[in-house]
Design an enzyme around this catalytic site. Structure first.
Site, PDB file in Angstrom:
ATOM      1  N   GLN A   1       7.471   4.491   5.990  1.00  0.00           N
ATOM      2  CA  GLN A   1       6.673   4.926   7.136  1.00  0.00           C
ATOM      3  C   GLN A   1       6.887   6.397   7.489  1.00  0.00           C
ATOM      4  O   GLN A   1       6.071   6.977   8.201  1.00  0.00           O
ATOM      5  CB  GLN A   1       6.981   4.034   8.348  1.00  0.00           C
ATOM      6  CG  GLN A   1       6.555   2.583   8.090  1.00  0.00           C
ATOM      7  CD  GLN A   1       6.846   1.666   9.252  1.00  0.00           C
ATOM      8  OE1 GLN A   1       7.897   1.028   9.275  1.00  0.00           O
ATOM      9  NE2 GLN A   1       5.965   1.587  10.216  1.00  0.00           N
TER      10      GLN A   1
ATOM     11  N   HIS B   1      12.905  -2.530   3.801  1.00  0.00           N
ATOM     12  CA  HIS B   1      11.983  -2.601   4.948  1.00  0.00           C
ATOM     13  C   HIS B   1      10.567  -2.770   4.389  1.00  0.00           C
ATOM     14  O   HIS B   1       9.837  -1.799   4.206  1.00  0.00           O
ATOM     15  CB  HIS B   1      12.125  -1.334   5.794  1.00  0.00           C
ATOM     16  CG  HIS B   1      11.512  -1.453   7.168  1.00  0.00           C
ATOM     17  ND1 HIS B   1      12.222  -1.274   8.333  1.00  0.00           N
ATOM     18  CD2 HIS B   1      10.251  -1.743   7.563  1.00  0.00           C
ATOM     19  CE1 HIS B   1      11.421  -1.445   9.381  1.00  0.00           C
ATOM     20  NE2 HIS B   1      10.211  -1.728   8.932  1.00  0.00           N
TER      21      HIS B   1
ATOM     22  N   ASN C   1      14.513  -6.365   6.436  1.00  0.00           N
ATOM     23  CA  ASN C   1      13.794  -6.197   7.693  1.00  0.00           C
ATOM     24  C   ASN C   1      12.736  -7.282   7.859  1.00  0.00           C
ATOM     25  O   ASN C   1      11.904  -7.489   6.968  1.00  0.00           O
ATOM     26  CB  ASN C   1      13.092  -4.829   7.702  1.00  0.00           C
ATOM     27  CG  ASN C   1      12.349  -4.589   9.011  1.00  0.00           C
ATOM     28  OD1 ASN C   1      12.958  -4.352  10.036  1.00  0.00           O
ATOM     29  ND2 ASN C   1      11.026  -4.682   8.985  1.00  0.00           N
ATOM     30  N   GLU C   2      12.775  -7.948   9.000  1.00  0.00           N
ATOM     31  CA  GLU C   2      11.759  -8.937   9.370  1.00  0.00           C
ATOM     32  C   GLU C   2      11.361  -9.858   8.218  1.00  0.00           C
ATOM     33  O   GLU C   2      10.205  -9.865   7.778  1.00  0.00           O
ATOM     34  CB  GLU C   2      10.521  -8.239   9.942  1.00  0.00           C
ATOM     35  CG  GLU C   2      10.829  -7.521  11.245  1.00  0.00           C
ATOM     36  CD  GLU C   2       9.592  -6.997  11.984  1.00  0.00           C
ATOM     37  OE1 GLU C   2       8.496  -6.988  11.392  1.00  0.00           O
ATOM     38  OE2 GLU C   2       9.738  -6.604  13.147  1.00  0.00           O
TER      39      GLU C   2
HETATM   40  C1  BGC Z   1       8.185  -3.354  11.668  1.00  0.00           C
HETATM   41  C2  BGC Z   1       7.841  -1.876  11.680  1.00  0.00           C
HETATM   42  C3  BGC Z   1       6.531  -1.671  12.395  1.00  0.00           C
HETATM   43  C4  BGC Z   1       6.694  -2.123  13.822  1.00  0.00           C
HETATM   44  C5  BGC Z   1       5.452  -1.965  14.681  1.00  0.00           C
HETATM   45  C6  BGC Z   1       7.839  -4.075  12.928  1.00  0.00           C
HETATM   46  O1  BGC Z   1       7.084  -5.192  12.600  1.00  0.00           O
HETATM   47  O2  BGC Z   1       9.509  -3.556  11.256  1.00  0.00           O
HETATM   48  O3  BGC Z   1       7.793  -1.451  10.353  1.00  0.00           O
HETATM   49  O4  BGC Z   1       6.083  -0.361  12.332  1.00  0.00           O
HETATM   50  O5  BGC Z   1       7.089  -3.459  13.890  1.00  0.00           O
HETATM   51  O6  BGC Z   1       4.408  -2.733  14.164  1.00  0.00           O
END
Ligand code: BGC
Length: 393
Positions: free
Chosen positions: A18, A112, A156-157
């Site tokens: 990003q 990520h 991540n997530e």
């Molecule tokens: C993610 C980020 C994303 C943010 C806002 C999260 O889901 O880890 O990469 O930019 O939220 O959408």
């Protein structure tokens, strides 16, 4: 004053794809450039943080923050299967050293969302070898985190990653627009997380965990909605929080809430304040996510690894963050162990399928000159960090 615990980490977060720019060898770059893509624009140079990370970190530190969460890019470190770039390892090690020399505690994320394109072509997380490939990558990345790094986020997530893998046309990272999770991918991500943690355990003192998007699902109360909430929410959020049991910490990433009716998630109501991603402005999401993570993981310490809003009106960012932090303080006062708060995001950046329009940053970036301009919210959060407290309302 509402005081936070001694040593509480106050920081901001980014993710490699990003902000770095020109991550030409990962699956997202390929998707961004596909002829039939639904992604609104490609990431291109992004914020050029690959070259400007020192300036980014210095701005955060000068404002008063004490930590910086960033991710390393697997496709740079392992550009072809088994081929490790020592120059890229050195690059990320320089990032760690720069953070330390600025007085920022580096919180490093290994993955990520993006994977090397070769990994995607080999079946992505559906490849039976995926957990082992991730463990091998963790091994390769060890020199980055082997000294001076206290916290590593493996994945991540994973819950959003499993949802994104559940269908081809996920328009945005919001529950209403996302497909149902691919449960095979969820299992593979959990196995990859555990394998990665085993590798990381060889570094004395290093703590690792995964970071979960806590989506604050709420029932509309209509007949059938409570049952749907359970059916929908468990494989989307709770399963990942339960599986953080035994980890050193669990990351909470909270933004908004999603209502669940008898047929499933509902679009955001028309009459509420919305952010630039179309999400409801809902600061209590953070407290709900933190309490859920603490309870469902069986009292694993929580790190807020993301929280923020996309807005062109920085005063709303401050209002949102102030509200979220008050909720966080209430959870801490009730005994929830919280290590720190990483705001999303340090910089305005590339918001995946939505492109550059949703601005989440504490710092604005000119996309041609890459000049950084801190917003008032950065000074505000830095002030909270310096005081380690919020004024009582
Ligand atoms: C993610 C980020 C994303 C943010 C806002 C999260 O889901 O880890 O990469 O930019 O939220 O959408």
């Amino acid at each position: 004053m509402l005081n936070f615990p001694n040593g509480f980490l106050w920081g901001a977060a980014t993710a490699a794809h990003q902000v770095e720019g020109n991550n030409v060898n990962n699956d997202w770059w390929v998707k961004e450039h596909a002829a039939d893509t639904q992604i609104v624009e490609p990431s291109g140079d992004a914020m050029d943080s690959y070259h400007r990370f020192r300036e980014d970190m210095k701005l955060l530190a000068d404002a008063g923050l004490t930590s910086y969460r960033f991710s390393v890019e697997w496709s740079r470190i392992e550009p072809a299967p088994g081929c490790v770039s020592h120059a890229e390892i050195d690059h990320y090690r320089r990032m760690v050293d720069t953070a330390l020399s600025c007085g920022l505690n580096p919180v490093v994320t290994l993955m990520h969302f993006t994977v090397p394109q070769w990994m995607f072509e080999r079946g992505f997380w559906r490849n039976p070898d995926a957990p082992e490939l991730f463990a091998r990558f963790t091994e390769a990345a060890l020199p980055i985190v082997s000294e001076g790094v206290e916290y590593v986020c493996t994945i991540n997530e994973p819950n959003i990653a499993a949802m994104l893998a559940g269908g081809e046309q996920a328009a945005n990272l919001v529950a209403f627009g996302l497909p149902r999770p691919d449960l095979q991918v969820a299992d593979a991500l959990l196995a990859a997380h555990k394998a990665s943690r085993e590798v990381l355990a060889s570094v004395p003192g290093l703590k690792s965990g995964w970071t979960v998007a806590t989506q604050a699902f709420q029932s509309t109360g209509e007949p059938g909605a409570d049952a749907k909430l359970q059916e929908y929410g468990y494989p989307s959020d709770d399963w990942y929080l339960e599986n953080a049991a035994g980890d050193d910490f669990v990351g909470v990433q909270a933004y908004t809430r999603t209502f669940i009716g008898p047929t499933g998630p509902l679009p955001v109501k028309a009459n509420v304040e919305k952010t630039l991603t179309g999400w409801e402005f809902y600061p209590p999401a953070l407290e709900l996510g933190v309490r859920a993570a603490w309870e469902l993981s069986g009292h694993v310490p929580v790190m807020v690894t993301e929280n923020g809003i996309a807005t062109a009106d920085d005063s709303r960012r401050i209002a949102y963050t102030d509200g979220a932090l008050r909720g966080l303080h209430a959870a801490i006062a009730d005994g929830v162990e919280v290590i720190g708060y990483q705001h999303w995001s340090a910089l305005d950046n590339y918001e995946w399928a939505s492109g550059f329009r949703p601005t989440f940053g504490l710092i604005a970036v000119d996309r041609t000159t890459f000049v950084r301009t801190p917003k008032p919210s950065l000074a505000w959060l830095g002030g909270v960090a310096r005081a380690n407290a919020l004024p009582a309302a």
